[in-house]
Design a protein around this motif. Structure first.
Motif, PDB file in Angstrom:
ATOM      1  N   PRO A 268     -77.553  11.939  35.785  1.00  0.00           N
ATOM      2  CA  PRO A 268     -78.021  13.105  36.337  1.00  0.00           C
ATOM      3  C   PRO A 268     -79.374  12.424  37.270  1.00  0.00           C
ATOM      4  O   PRO A 268     -80.143  11.835  36.680  1.00  0.00           O
ATOM      5  CB  PRO A 268     -78.509  14.143  35.412  1.00  0.00           C
ATOM      6  CG  PRO A 268     -77.393  13.893  34.176  1.00  0.00           C
ATOM      7  CD  PRO A 268     -77.294  12.473  34.210  1.00  0.00           C
ATOM      8  N   PHE A 269     -79.564  12.987  38.381  1.00  0.00           N
ATOM      9  CA  PHE A 269     -80.912  12.586  39.192  1.00  0.00           C
ATOM     10  C   PHE A 269     -81.939  13.581  38.941  1.00  0.00           C
ATOM     11  O   PHE A 269     -81.821  14.738  38.601  1.00  0.00           O
ATOM     12  CB  PHE A 269     -80.525  12.538  40.659  1.00  0.00           C
ATOM     13  CG  PHE A 269     -80.039  13.936  41.173  1.00  0.00           C
ATOM     14  CD1 PHE A 269     -81.084  14.566  41.869  1.00  0.00           C
ATOM     15  CD2 PHE A 269     -78.646  14.116  41.320  1.00  0.00           C
ATOM     16  CE1 PHE A 269     -80.569  15.822  42.495  1.00  0.00           C
ATOM     17  CE2 PHE A 269     -78.231  15.085  42.000  1.00  0.00           C
ATOM     18  CZ  PHE A 269     -79.152  16.085  42.452  1.00  0.00           C
ATOM     19  N   SER A 270     -83.170  13.080  39.124  1.00  0.00           N
ATOM     20  CA  SER A 270     -84.435  13.678  39.246  1.00  0.00           C
ATOM     21  C   SER A 270     -84.563  14.385  40.326  1.00  0.00           C
ATOM     22  O   SER A 270     -84.825  13.791  41.145  1.00  0.00           O
ATOM     23  CB  SER A 270     -85.573  12.860  38.528  1.00  0.00           C
ATOM     24  OG  SER A 270     -86.555  13.791  38.878  1.00  0.00           O
ATOM     25  N   GLU A 271     -84.688  15.852  40.142  1.00  0.00           N
ATOM     26  CA  GLU A 271     -84.939  16.603  41.470  1.00  0.00           C
ATOM     27  C   GLU A 271     -86.283  16.269  41.966  1.00  0.00           C
ATOM     28  O   GLU A 271     -86.810  16.240  43.198  1.00  0.00           O
ATOM     29  CB  GLU A 271     -84.753  18.116  41.362  1.00  0.00           C
ATOM     30  CG  GLU A 271     -84.705  18.749  42.770  1.00  0.00           C
ATOM     31  CD  GLU A 271     -84.016  20.228  42.772  1.00  0.00           C
ATOM     32  OE1 GLU A 271     -84.702  20.770  43.621  1.00  0.00           O
ATOM     33  OE2 GLU A 271     -83.465  20.284  41.777  1.00  0.00           O
ATOM     34  N   SER A 272     -87.184  16.112  41.151  1.00  0.00           N
ATOM     35  CA  SER A 272     -88.667  15.786  41.265  1.00  0.00           C
ATOM     36  C   SER A 272     -88.788  14.711  42.060  1.00  0.00           C
ATOM     37  O   SER A 272     -89.685  14.469  43.032  1.00  0.00           O
ATOM     38  CB  SER A 272     -89.510  15.881  40.148  1.00  0.00           C
ATOM     39  OG  SER A 272     -90.881  15.495  40.260  1.00  0.00           O
ATOM     40  N   GLN A 273     -88.122  13.376  41.744  1.00  0.00           N
ATOM     41  CA  GLN A 273     -88.087  12.229  42.485  1.00  0.00           C
ATOM     42  C   GLN A 273     -87.708  12.396  43.758  1.00  0.00           C
ATOM     43  O   GLN A 273     -88.138  11.765  44.811  1.00  0.00           O
ATOM     44  CB  GLN A 273     -87.447  11.117  41.491  1.00  0.00           C
ATOM     45  CG  GLN A 273     -87.972  10.572  40.224  1.00  0.00           C
ATOM     46  CD  GLN A 273     -87.106   9.880  39.626  1.00  0.00           C
ATOM     47  OE1 GLN A 273     -86.125   9.382  39.890  1.00  0.00           O
ATOM     48  NE2 GLN A 273     -87.742   8.990  38.705  1.00  0.00           N
ATOM     49  N   LEU A 274     -86.456  12.849  43.752  1.00  0.00           N
ATOM     50  CA  LEU A 274     -86.173  13.260  45.086  1.00  0.00           C
ATOM     51  C   LEU A 274     -86.869  13.864  46.082  1.00  0.00           C
ATOM     52  O   LEU A 274     -86.894  13.573  47.333  1.00  0.00           O
ATOM     53  CB  LEU A 274     -84.547  14.128  45.121  1.00  0.00           C
ATOM     54  CG  LEU A 274     -83.924  14.410  46.178  1.00  0.00           C
ATOM     55  CD1 LEU A 274     -83.377  13.269  47.150  1.00  0.00           C
ATOM     56  CD2 LEU A 274     -82.727  15.484  46.126  1.00  0.00           C
ATOM     57  N   ALA A 275     -87.361  15.027  45.573  1.00  0.00           N
ATOM     58  CA  ALA A 275     -88.499  15.751  46.485  1.00  0.00           C
ATOM     59  C   ALA A 275     -89.351  14.983  47.027  1.00  0.00           C
ATOM     60  O   ALA A 275     -89.792  15.041  48.111  1.00  0.00           O
ATOM     61  CB  ALA A 275     -88.612  17.087  45.558  1.00  0.00           C
ATOM     62  N   ARG A 276     -90.124  14.430  45.897  1.00  0.00           N
ATOM     63  CA  ARG A 276     -91.058  13.289  46.436  1.00  0.00           C
ATOM     64  C   ARG A 276     -90.994  12.326  47.242  1.00  0.00           C
ATOM     65  O   ARG A 276     -91.647  12.289  48.206  1.00  0.00           O
ATOM     66  CB  ARG A 276     -91.787  12.631  45.047  1.00  0.00           C
ATOM     67  CG  ARG A 276     -92.497  13.450  44.062  1.00  0.00           C
ATOM     68  CD  ARG A 276     -92.352  12.976  42.426  1.00  0.00           C
ATOM     69  NE  ARG A 276     -92.935  13.603  41.699  1.00  0.00           N
ATOM     70  CZ  ARG A 276     -94.395  13.954  41.394  1.00  0.00           C
ATOM     71  NH1 ARG A 276     -95.053  12.846  41.876  1.00  0.00           N
ATOM     72  NH2 ARG A 276     -94.810  14.820  40.193  1.00  0.00           N
ATOM     73  N   ALA A 277     -89.786  11.840  47.326  1.00  0.00           N
ATOM     74  CA  ALA A 277     -89.357  10.986  48.225  1.00  0.00           C
ATOM     75  C   ALA A 277     -89.193  11.431  49.853  1.00  0.00           C
ATOM     76  O   ALA A 277     -89.597  10.919  50.471  1.00  0.00           O
ATOM     77  CB  ALA A 277     -88.117  10.291  47.996  1.00  0.00           C
ATOM     78  N   LEU A 278     -88.516  12.727  49.989  1.00  0.00           N
ATOM     79  CA  LEU A 278     -88.668  13.396  51.034  1.00  0.00           C
ATOM     80  C   LEU A 278     -89.677  13.839  51.716  1.00  0.00           C
ATOM     81  O   LEU A 278     -89.814  14.072  52.685  1.00  0.00           O
ATOM     82  CB  LEU A 278     -87.640  14.602  50.679  1.00  0.00           C
ATOM     83  CG  LEU A 278     -86.142  14.291  50.431  1.00  0.00           C
ATOM     84  CD1 LEU A 278     -85.335  15.402  50.017  1.00  0.00           C
ATOM     85  CD2 LEU A 278     -85.476  13.423  51.504  1.00  0.00           C
ATOM     86  N   ILE A 279     -90.788  14.100  50.756  1.00  0.00           N
ATOM     87  CA  ILE A 279     -92.052  14.759  50.974  1.00  0.00           C
ATOM     88  C   ILE A 279     -92.713  13.412  51.659  1.00  0.00           C
ATOM     89  O   ILE A 279     -93.645  13.616  52.856  1.00  0.00           O
ATOM     90  CB  ILE A 279     -92.799  15.216  49.883  1.00  0.00           C
ATOM     91  CG1 ILE A 279     -92.473  16.630  49.668  1.00  0.00           C
ATOM     92  CG2 ILE A 279     -94.367  15.248  50.201  1.00  0.00           C
ATOM     93  CD1 ILE A 279     -92.749  17.168  48.328  1.00  0.00           C
TER      94      ILE A 279
END
Length: 312
Positions: free
Chosen positions: A105-116
């Motif tokens: 499972p991926f971390s949505e926090s990590q994903l969102a941070r990269a996109l930000i």
């Protein structure tokens, strides 16, 4: 490497310098590719190196290698920053591909941070969802629904069982562009590189030898050409566990999250933080269900984190 017909290094003499692109970096040591395709092991002048893969540089021959004397202005730079250090990934990018997977499972926090971070740098982003042949794909799709809704393309892949379909889906998106591949370990980045760049293993060995990186190869960001014309490139960066955003001011955060940005302009106060102020249009949108609850919680956590960072 052969010096060919290069002139001797003349630091400061602009007409003695050659141009090239950094295609691998490890500390002060880099591999520079000339416009003709020749690769040269160079080092940065001075004790500290600010060079990253994708940089256009001016360099001078020195012995069997070279010295980087200057860096051309960057179109953009993607980096992450925590309270103590900055990690630069790459420069002069056309897009970012963040790879996540059904399992693990991926971390949505990590994903969102990269996109930000990409939004802050003005770099368009894509999400690749790998391993959709696994049973948990519907749950993973649901977790990414908010990103689809805000206009982030989500490409569904199965790099293991169906590599040809994955190539057919990815290559048109990557053609003619410089793309940084980013994502935590275990998402399938190495598999994706090997599917798209069959000679990747050989290139890694060559670069590792040039940089004398050896066992540190996995910490080296590397540039791969996707075609013989050298028009499209994929940059592989090491996996990460944390993604600090301390380069972002708290007041900037909402504008860098497209779903929140769509609700800006309706707050009573111009300096609204969208946290506790009365008459906040963004909070009203969240309460009305126009902002995904997980994304709204993430905004609150990130705003608190950025507001509490050390002030030097």
């Amino acid at each position: 490497m052969s010096s060919g017909g290069r002139r001797p290094a003349q630091p400061g003499g602009g007409d003695a310098l050659e141009q090239g692109r950094v295609v691998a970096a490890h500390g002060r040591h880099v591999v520079v590719e000339t416009d003709s395709g020749r690769r040269v092991h160079c080092h940065a002048r001075g004790k500290r190196s600010e060079l990253v893969v994708g940089d256009r540089v001016r360099w001078a021959a020195s012995g069997d290698g070279g010295v980087v004397e200057g860096v051309e202005p960057r179109r953009n730079l993607l980096h992450r920053q925590d309270a103590w250090r900055t990690k630069s990934f790459a420069a002069n990018l056309d897009q970012l591909l963040v790879l996540v997977a059904v399992e693990p499972p991926f971390s949505e926090s990590q994903l969102a941070r990269a996109l930000i971070a990409a939004q802050a740098a003005g770099i368009p982003a894509l999400i690749g969802l790998n391993k959709i042949d696994l049973p948990g794909r519907d749950a993973a799709r649901s977790r990414l629904a908010a990103y689809r809704a805000m206009g982030v393309p989500v490409l569904e892949l199965s790099l293991g069982p169906d590599p040809d379909a994955a190539r057919a889906l990815l290559l048109p998106r990557l053609a003619g562009r410089t793309t940084l591949l980013l994502g935590p370990s275990g998402m399938g980045k190495s598999t994706l590189i090997n599917r798209l760049v069959p000679e990747a293993t050989a290139q890694v060995g060559e670069i590792s030898a040039a940089l004398n990186a050896g066992r540190h190869t996995t910490t080296t960001t590397t540039w791969y050409w996707l075609d013989g014309e050298r028009s499209g490139a994929l940059i592989d960066s090491p996996g990460f566990q944390e993604f600090g955003l301390h380069q972002v001011q708290p007041a900037q955060l909402a504008a860098l999250m497209p779903d929140l940005a769509a609700e800006l302009g309706h707050c009573r106060f111009l300096d609204c933080t969208h946290r506790t102020e009365p008459g906040c249009g963004v909070r009203a949108a969240a309460e009305a269900g126009r902002i995904d609850p997980q994304r709204w919680r993430l905004y609150g956590a990130l705003h608190e984190e950025l507001s509490a960072r050390p002030r030097w």
